[in-house]
Design a protein around this motif. Structure first.
Motif, mmCIF file in Angstrom:
data_model
loop_
_atom_site.group_PDB
_atom_site.id
_atom_site.type_symbol
_atom_site.label_atom_id
_atom_site.label_comp_id
_atom_site.label_asym_id
_atom_site.label_seq_id
_atom_site.Cartn_x
_atom_site.Cartn_y
_atom_site.Cartn_z
ATOM 1 N N ILE A 167 0.822 -1.197 0.000
ATOM 2 C CA ILE A 167 0.000 0.000 0.000
ATOM 3 C C ILE A 167 0.864 1.257 0.000
ATOM 4 O O ILE A 167 0.708 2.112 -0.876
ATOM 5 C CB ILE A 167 -0.937 0.028 1.225
ATOM 6 N N LEU A 168 1.812 1.330 0.943
ATOM 7 C CA LEU A 168 2.481 2.618 1.107
ATOM 8 C C LEU A 168 3.396 2.972 -0.063
ATOM 9 O O LEU A 168 3.747 4.132 -0.229
ATOM 10 C CB LEU A 168 3.232 2.662 2.442
ATOM 11 N N HIS A 169 3.757 1.985 -0.905
ATOM 12 C CA HIS A 169 4.548 2.381 -2.084
ATOM 13 C C HIS A 169 3.636 2.966 -3.165
ATOM 14 O O HIS A 169 4.102 3.404 -4.207
ATOM 15 C CB HIS A 169 5.385 1.208 -2.615
ATOM 16 N N ASP A 170 2.321 2.964 -2.899
ATOM 17 C CA ASP A 170 1.361 3.524 -3.864
ATOM 18 C C ASP A 170 1.181 5.030 -3.702
ATOM 19 O O ASP A 170 0.462 5.643 -4.485
ATOM 20 C CB ASP A 170 -0.026 2.891 -3.680
ATOM 21 N N LEU A 180 -0.779 7.101 7.533
ATOM 22 C CA LEU A 180 -0.233 6.548 8.788
ATOM 23 C C LEU A 180 -0.745 7.325 10.002
ATOM 24 O O LEU A 180 -0.960 6.747 11.073
ATOM 25 C CB LEU A 180 1.299 6.587 8.742
ATOM 26 N N SER A 181 -0.967 8.628 9.842
ATOM 27 C CA SER A 181 -1.463 9.421 10.983
ATOM 28 C C SER A 181 -2.862 8.962 11.386
ATOM 29 O O SER A 181 -3.183 8.904 12.576
ATOM 30 C CB SER A 181 -1.527 10.911 10.627
ATOM 31 N N HIS A 182 -3.694 8.618 10.399
ATOM 32 C CA HIS A 182 -5.039 8.123 10.740
ATOM 33 C C HIS A 182 -4.934 6.820 11.527
ATOM 34 O O HIS A 182 -5.698 6.597 12.477
ATOM 35 C CB HIS A 182 -5.867 7.893 9.473
ATOM 36 N N LEU A 183 -3.993 5.974 11.139
ATOM 37 C CA LEU A 183 -3.835 4.702 11.868
ATOM 38 C C LEU A 183 -3.251 4.950 13.253
ATOM 39 O O LEU A 183 -3.687 4.359 14.239
ATOM 40 C CB LEU A 183 -2.959 3.726 11.073
ATOM 41 N N ARG A 184 -2.265 5.855 13.307
ATOM 42 C CA ARG A 184 -1.677 6.176 14.622
ATOM 43 C C ARG A 184 -2.783 6.644 15.583
ATOM 44 O O ARG A 184 -2.847 6.243 16.738
ATOM 45 C CB ARG A 184 -0.622 7.275 14.452
ATOM 46 N N MET A 234 10.042 8.163 7.934
ATOM 47 C CA MET A 234 8.622 8.440 7.696
ATOM 48 C C MET A 234 7.789 8.058 8.919
ATOM 49 O O MET A 234 6.896 8.795 9.347
ATOM 50 C CB MET A 234 8.132 7.683 6.472
ATOM 51 N N LEU A 235 8.097 6.912 9.505
ATOM 52 C CA LEU A 235 7.324 6.480 10.674
ATOM 53 C C LEU A 235 7.575 7.422 11.859
ATOM 54 O O LEU A 235 6.646 7.801 12.579
ATOM 55 C CB LEU A 235 7.674 5.027 11.022
ATOM 56 N N MET A 236 8.827 7.820 12.037
ATOM 57 C CA MET A 236 9.137 8.747 13.134
ATOM 58 C C MET A 236 8.413 10.069 12.960
ATOM 59 O O MET A 236 7.935 10.669 13.910
ATOM 60 C CB MET A 236 10.645 9.009 13.189
ATOM 61 N N ALA A 237 8.321 10.523 11.703
ATOM 62 C CA ALA A 237 7.682 11.813 11.425
ATOM 63 C C ALA A 237 6.210 11.830 11.830
ATOM 64 O O ALA A 237 5.636 12.893 12.079
ATOM 65 C CB ALA A 237 7.811 12.147 9.942
ATOM 66 N N VAL A 238 5.568 10.655 11.889
ATOM 67 C CA VAL A 238 4.157 10.624 12.290
ATOM 68 C C VAL A 238 4.006 10.060 13.706
ATOM 69 O O VAL A 238 2.910 9.681 14.123
ATOM 70 C CB VAL A 238 3.284 9.808 11.306
ATOM 71 N N GLY A 239 5.104 9.995 14.443
ATOM 72 C CA GLY A 239 5.031 9.582 15.850
ATOM 73 C C GLY A 239 4.947 8.084 16.049
ATOM 74 O O GLY A 239 4.350 7.621 17.019
ATOM 75 N N LEU A 240 5.553 7.316 15.136
ATOM 76 C CA LEU A 240 5.584 5.855 15.297
ATOM 77 C C LEU A 240 7.037 5.403 15.318
ATOM 78 O O LEU A 240 7.918 6.100 14.806
ATOM 79 C CB LEU A 240 4.857 5.182 14.135
ATOM 80 N N LYS A 241 7.280 4.227 15.885
ATOM 81 C CA LYS A 241 8.661 3.729 15.852
ATOM 82 C C LYS A 241 8.685 2.277 15.371
ATOM 83 O O LYS A 241 7.754 1.503 15.638
ATOM 84 C CB LYS A 241 9.325 3.844 17.225
ATOM 85 N N ILE A 242 9.757 1.943 14.670
ATOM 86 C CA ILE A 242 9.917 0.563 14.216
ATOM 87 C C ILE A 242 10.347 -0.290 15.396
ATOM 88 O O ILE A 242 11.289 0.048 16.111
ATOM 89 C CB ILE A 242 10.969 0.481 13.081
#
Ligand code: SAM
Length: 263
Positions: A167-170, A180-184, A234-242
């Motif tokens: 999805i995200l490569h789309d 990602l922010s909506h999911l966060r 990208m994940l860090m920018a929306v407040g998520l971490k791997i």
């Protein structure tokens, strides 16, 4: 798909790049596909409008996924999803942009007794194709029309996992962040996770199986494949971490597990 969408778009590539000073396109509303197909629609807008093309694309992604290792076979689902699962908190798995539902079917086949709801979200035309598939969708999977550029409905918040394959490569960077922010915002701290089943390119010497999609993604969707550090940023920018990245071989899609940081 190839003749009606990809070839006309690719034919416009040299002229488009010359006109835009050979810059990588990042606007999915004013990219190559609009130029090549003489449309003002995005790639998925074209597929929603043209049901025959949309159905062909959905069949293509289903067959593509069947040729690849499945995440359920290399991600420790028992340990990371089923252990600690609480069906009263929210659904077990929400497959966002799940297409013809191959992944959620595979999960259900492997874990038929898993507790919790299995939700398959996609655009209306795809959902109408999903409910007509043969073999039919297992009764345990709930198909839902949901635009991934909008917030998750209350009913599907606090899921154990939000899953996304191919999805995200789309999407270009700004849309990925919005998605990602909506999911966060739907996640429950210390419980929910996001599972991204995508290529994670090495910084150098990426295998051709992973780089071969780069041109197609740029042309059709003004988007890209990403390296580990690009995913992390990208994940860090929306407040998520791997939390971890699981891979079965260097040429196939990995599984990125991300959560809300504890702070
Ligand atoms: C590359 S396909 C991947 C499908 C599936 N995850 C798979 O791997 O087989 C992208 C999917 O995203 C869906 N999609 C595109 N735009 C969407 C949107 N705005 N909201 C929800 N789904 C969307 C498409 O209908 C399609 O099923």
């Amino acid at each position: 798909m190839c003749f009606e969408a990809m070839i006309p778009t690719s034919q416009g590539l040299p002229e488009f790049l010359a006109q835009t000073d050979y810059q990588v396109p990042h606007d999915d509303q004013k990219g190559l596909i609009q130029y090549g197909l003489r449309t003002d629609k995005s790639f998925f807008g074209v597929l929603q409008e043209n049901q025959r093309l949309g159905a062909a694309f959905n069949r293509f992604t289903t067959v593509y996924a069947q040729q690849r290792p499945r995440w359920v076979d290399f991600y420790p689902c028992e340990e990371r999803l089923l252990y600690g699962m609480n069906a009263s908190t929210g659904p077990l798995l929400v497959d966002v942009g799940g297409g013809l539902s191959g992944e959620i079917r595979a999960f259900h086949t492997k874990y038929p007794m898993a507790p919790g709801r299995l939700i398959l979200e996609d655009l209306p035309n795809t959902i109408s194709q999903v409910v007509a598939t043969d073999p039919p969708l297992p009764a345990a999977v709930e198909p839902v029309e949901q635009d991934l550029l909008t917030p998750q409905p209350l009913e599907y918040q606090h899921a154990r996992a939000y899953f996304r394959l191919l999805i995200l490569h789309d999407w270009p960077e700004d849309k990925c962040r919005a998605i990602l922010s909506h999911l966060r915002n739907a996640m429950k701290l210390g419980y929910s996770e996001i599972l991204i089943n995508k290529n994670v390119l090495p910084g150098t010497a990426a295998p051709w199986q992973q780089t071969s999609l780069v041109w197609t993604m740029m042309a059709m969707l003004a988007s890209q494949e990403r390296t580990r550090s690009q995913w992390s940023q990208m994940l860090m920018a929306v407040g998520l971490k791997i939390v971890d990245i699981y891979s079965i071989d260097p040429t196939s899609e990995s599984l990125i597990e991300a959560t809300l940081p504890d702070k």
